[in-house]
Design a protein around this motif. Sequence first.
Motif, PDB file in Angstrom:
ATOM      1  N   PRO A 178      -4.220  -0.759  -4.411  1.00 12.98           N
ATOM      2  CA  PRO A 178      -3.570  -1.849  -3.673  1.00 12.98           C
ATOM      3  C   PRO A 178      -4.362  -3.142  -3.867  1.00 12.98           C
ATOM      4  O   PRO A 178      -5.582  -3.164  -3.708  1.00 12.98           O
ATOM      5  N   GLN A 237       0.804  -1.207   0.000  1.00 11.93           N
ATOM      6  CA  GLN A 237       0.000   0.000   0.000  1.00 11.93           C
ATOM      7  C   GLN A 237       0.847   1.272   0.000  1.00 11.93           C
ATOM      8  O   GLN A 237       0.431   2.297  -0.554  1.00 11.93           O
ATOM      9  N   ASP A 238       2.030   1.228   0.608  1.00  7.29           N
ATOM     10  CA  ASP A 238       2.906   2.401   0.603  1.00  7.29           C
ATOM     11  C   ASP A 238       3.392   2.716  -0.806  1.00  7.29           C
ATOM     12  O   ASP A 238       3.467   3.891  -1.208  1.00  7.29           O
TER      13      ASP A 238
END
Length: 251
Positions: free
Chosen positions: A119, A99-100
């Motif tokens: 994501p 997700q980052d």
Amino acid sequence: METHVSHVNEEDSEDPGAAPYGNFINYYSFNPPENRLSLIPQTLLQNIGLDSERVLILDVGCNSGDLSVALYKHLLHEEASVSDFSKREVYLLGFDLDQDLILRAQNSNPLPQNIQFIPLDITDGAKSQAVLESHLGRFGCPRFHLCTCFAVTMWVHLNHGDEAFLSLLSRLASLCEFLLLEAQPWKCYRSAARRLRKLGRSDFDHFKTLEIRGDMAAHAREHLEKQCSMDMVQSFGNTSWDRSLLLFKRR
């Protein structure tokens, strides 16, 4: 420094070992998009008959999106400005399990009208199937016209085993008309396992028990052709990391 980037390999870089799922934070600093794009013709969409219709592209394992955006611009080489891009009905969806990295991709996306990042974990069959079907439904398409999968197969294989490796290939084939695949060679498996051990982490769960070994591109091709109703239509050669780029077409 930039003149030497393309010659950096996975074993020489200090960054890769820190990502057991391939989700490297600064991946494109040691494997820039040009390493692949130099092999992919700008006329690819025209060459495979996708130049005169709405085109949906799926990029599996897009990391921070640098290659996704560069590929999009590469394939739409005729348009020079952002406003021109938005007029073309070519849409790219990129996803990654990190997700980052997706947040990075979203924040730096220069073409949000045409490129979307989300994501998603390709190994989460039910969830990813629902999300991708929903996306396709928005455009009234049964599948993506082109799917790209660059350097993802090894990470699924190492973390989930032989069955997951074959299931991934089957899944990719079911999602698209054309598949552009880069499967890491076996030497990359050994390097990844060695880097993980150097960091003091436990080995990949399946590395020592994998039965599918050796020429990984050949294994992928065999499965796609024999089990997935796809044919290899072209090889674009090998990247500077000695990985082949293979184009498959649904029968």
